[in-house]
Design a protein around this motif. Structure first.
Motif, short mmCIF file in Angstrom:
data_model
loop_
_atom_site.label_atom_id
_atom_site.label_comp_id
_atom_site.label_asym_id
_atom_site.label_seq_id
_atom_site.Cartn_x
_atom_site.Cartn_y
_atom_site.Cartn_z
N SER A 17 46.21 17.49 -19.92
CA SER A 17 45.54 16.88 -18.52
C SER A 17 45.17 17.73 -17.62
O SER A 17 44.69 17.55 -16.13
N THR A 18 45.41 19.17 -17.67
CA THR A 18 45.32 20.38 -16.66
C THR A 18 44.12 21.21 -16.91
O THR A 18 43.91 22.18 -16.10
N VAL A 19 43.76 21.06 -18.29
CA VAL A 19 43.18 22.30 -18.75
C VAL A 19 41.26 22.29 -18.71
O VAL A 19 40.55 22.82 -19.17
N CYS A 102 42.28 32.11 -19.32
CA CYS A 102 41.98 30.96 -18.23
C CYS A 102 42.26 31.84 -16.97
O CYS A 102 41.41 31.61 -15.98
N PHE A 103 43.44 32.46 -16.78
CA PHE A 103 43.72 32.99 -15.36
C PHE A 103 42.51 34.14 -15.07
O PHE A 103 42.11 34.18 -14.05
N LEU A 192 42.06 26.25 -10.45
CA LEU A 192 41.61 26.30 -11.73
C LEU A 192 42.39 27.56 -12.47
O LEU A 192 42.57 27.56 -13.50
N ALA A 193 42.36 28.69 -11.78
CA ALA A 193 43.18 29.96 -12.29
C ALA A 193 44.79 29.74 -12.61
O ALA A 193 45.33 30.35 -13.36
N LEU A 194 45.26 29.16 -11.47
CA LEU A 194 46.57 29.11 -11.54
C LEU A 194 47.23 27.76 -12.17
O LEU A 194 48.25 28.04 -12.93
N LEU A 195 46.81 26.84 -11.95
CA LEU A 195 47.43 25.37 -12.54
C LEU A 195 47.46 25.32 -13.89
O LEU A 195 48.68 25.38 -14.39
N PRO A 196 46.44 25.36 -14.50
CA PRO A 196 46.64 25.38 -16.18
C PRO A 196 47.48 26.51 -16.83
O PRO A 196 48.16 26.29 -17.69
N THR A 197 47.35 27.67 -16.10
CA THR A 197 47.89 28.75 -16.69
C THR A 197 49.40 28.58 -16.40
O THR A 197 50.26 28.92 -17.46
N LEU A 198 49.87 28.28 -15.38
CA LEU A 198 51.32 27.76 -15.10
C LEU A 198 51.93 26.90 -15.87
O LEU A 198 52.97 26.84 -16.37
N VAL A 199 51.06 25.71 -16.00
CA VAL A 199 51.66 24.59 -16.65
C VAL A 199 51.68 24.68 -18.24
O VAL A 199 52.83 24.47 -18.81
#
Length: 559
Positions: A17-19, A102-103, A192-199
């Motif tokens: 849902s985040t990528v 991603c990051f 977009l750099a942080l959210l998918p990476t952290l999740v």
């Protein structure tokens, strides 16, 4: 409560849902263009690398096969490994590599947009975009293939759920942008750099392969399906209202909070399922399932009525792999092939060509939707709504095709490629409706094309896992997915672009149904051809589905 395959499924849904940052390119493309002083052609070049990165997932498939198959192999052979073994193998490795890409991709893109680093050369920006989009294939491969391992009897449904949430992720990310960063697209790139990476880094440890099956798998998968449909319906209603009304900040935040609550629902379902499984579970192991595919003669005494005893050989065009079998032995074709073995079969190229026709024509449609709406006299609001709703139709196709193909296979015995035949034929009808240019045609045509386009994304991986095996599924379906940008380039640039330029003349603008009529009749013809190719694949694999896949499903339904 310890983690299990249901917690793994919920974690995969959240990651999916985040990528989908590549689906939200329209949000930050303008700031990227202005900050880097790009012309439209240069921006389109960067966008091409986005499409290539998001579809060229061969490396993710190879990595998954390498790190995940080790643990599966050790399980089958009852091998003991030191305590650190699980930390160097398993799907989490694929997630981690995706998170790094991603990051790096989005972070350096953000640094260049805000001016922290010097404006990079265009090839370097293309590399940033490629890395950012390429990460999506690693997340997708890890989640989809692990889900197929965990739910082999409902592979269509689970692939539809995973692919469906990936299709919705663009709309979900855009809602986050509208609630928190509206008007600040550069900050959206940082998100977009942080959210998918952290999740993914937080949840990747939960996404694992489990060798157990429950009698109530279908019940709880239906629960995940309901959540997916509710989220899609909520997004659809909000997208329509958002294109008609202007919401204040408070309303946007409130609606986003409701969306987050809906996205938390899979956890409740997963906890219920894990609690149920802890009290009683059918201990059907993955090893047993694999053995049944390798040695289906073990089921001879349990053969269901309606499956004949005819010889089964060379049914899937696998030259050199199958010899004529005795009448009392059924040899499974194409099981656990690697990518080179799969590419040497006729089935692989039939699937590739069918996908080039379906995915290529669908992607060409959405890439030109704004120009089509403009030429037919649609308002800007109407055109923007059609573009925004594409993600919903895409989701319905991804989810619906997976679910319906499972129902048709288990209840009717229909081999899965037959649904590909129907969806490609329906997509051709959608292209014809767009070509005719009558009043309101886009409202009908885009729904048909969008749903049928999305369906290819769930049917193709599922069919791949069944006719080529699960072990190298990630590599093979990601290779076939390259058909999408190939088909899109040929149909969008070589067909639609060239014909539009001829119709537009010297002023580079065109108005009327004639602007895209010929192009979409050609796209319709391509889909009809793809439907016949899929029909050939259906006849090639029909006996294999009946003699191997259906018998395996029938056997485990008795457990």
């Amino acid at each position: 409560m310890g983690s299990g395959k249901w917690i793994a499924t919920a974690a995969s849904i959240w990651i999916q849902s985040t990528v989908g940052g590549s689906y939200a390119f329209s949000i930050y493309s303008s700031v990227l263009k202005s900050s880097q002083d790009y012309d439209q052609a240069t921006l389109d070049t960067v966008s091409v690398f986005k499409d290539i990165g998001a579809n060229a997932g061969v490396l993710s498939g190879l990595l998954y096969a390498a790190v995940a198959s080790v643990s599966i192999h050790s399980y089958h052979h009852h091998q003991n490994h030191p305590w650190w073994f699980n930390f160097v193998s398993g799907p989490w490795v694929v997630h981690a590599v995706g998170a790094i890409q991603c990051f790096l991709g989005y972070f350096f893109m953000w640094l260049s947009v805000i001016g922290v680093i010097d404006r990079p050369p265009v090839p370097l920006m293309c590399l940033f975009m490629f890395l950012a989009a390429h990460a999506q294939t690693f997340f997708n491969t890890a989640n989809v293939v692990t889900a197929v391992h965990n739910f082999p009897d409902f592979s269509g449904t689970i692939v539809g759920i995973m692919k469906g949430f990936l299709g919705l992720s663009g709309a979900i990310l855009i809602q986050a942008y509208q609630a928190m960063f509206k008007g600040n697209a550069s900050t959206f790139i940082l998100m977009l750099a942080l959210l998918p990476t952290l999740v993914s880094l937080v949840l990747m440890w939960l996404v694992r392969i489990y060798q157990v099956s429950s009698d109530e798998d279908k019940k709880y998968l239906n629960g995940f399906s309901v959540v997916a449909l509710v989220v899609a319906a909520y997004l659809m209603i909000f997208i329509i209202l958002e294109n008609v009304f202007t919401f204040p900040l408070g309303a946007r935040i409130a609606t986003f909070i409701v969306l987050l609550i809906l996205l938390c629902s899979p956890l409740r379902i997963a906890m219920q399922a894990e609690g149920k499984d802890s009290h009683g579970m059918s201990q059907a192991s993955y090893a047993d399932r694999t053995e049944l595919v390798h040695d289906p003669t073990s089921l001879e005494s349990e053969k269901p009525t309606g499956v004949d005893h005819r010889e089964y050989h060379r049914l899937s065009g696998d030259a050199g792999l199958l010899e004529t079998a005795p009448s009392n032995i059924i040899l499974p074709s194409g099981n656990n092939m690697n990518i080179l073995q799969a590419m040497s079969t006729l089935n692989f190229w039939l699937l590739f060509i069918a996908m080039a026709c379906g995915m290529g024509s669908g992607l060409a449609t959405i890439n030109n939707m704004s120009q089509i709406g403009e030429s037919l006299g649609y308002s800007t609001v109407a055109t923007n709504t059609l573009v925004s709703l594409w993600s919903i139709w895409n989701f319905l196709g991804r989810f619906g095709a997976g679910y319906v193909s499972d129902v048709l296979l288990q209840r009717r015995g229909w081999a899965r490629p037959i649904l590909m035949v129907f969806t490609l034929a329906t997509m051709a009808a959608g292209h014809i409706i767009i070509a005719l240019g009558f009043s309101g045609n886009l409202y009908i045509g885009t729904v048909l094309v969008g749903v049928c386009y999305g369906s290819q994304w769930s049917l193709m991986p599922t069919i791949t896992s069944e006719i080529f095996g699960v072990l190298h599924m990630g590599t093979i379906f990601n290779t076939i997915a390259i058909a999408s940008p190939v088909g899109s380039y040929l149909l969008s640039v070589q067909v639609i672009g060239n014909i539009y330029d001829k119709e537009a003349g010297e002023d580079n603008s065109c108005s009327g149904a004639h602007c895209f009529m010929l192009s979409f009749f050609i796209l319709a013809s391509v889909c009809v051809f793809g439907s016949f190719v899929a029909l050939t694949l259906f006849f090639q694999t029909r006996e294999f589905y009946r003699s191997v896949i259906l018998r395996r499903l029938w056997h485990f339904q008795l457990q």
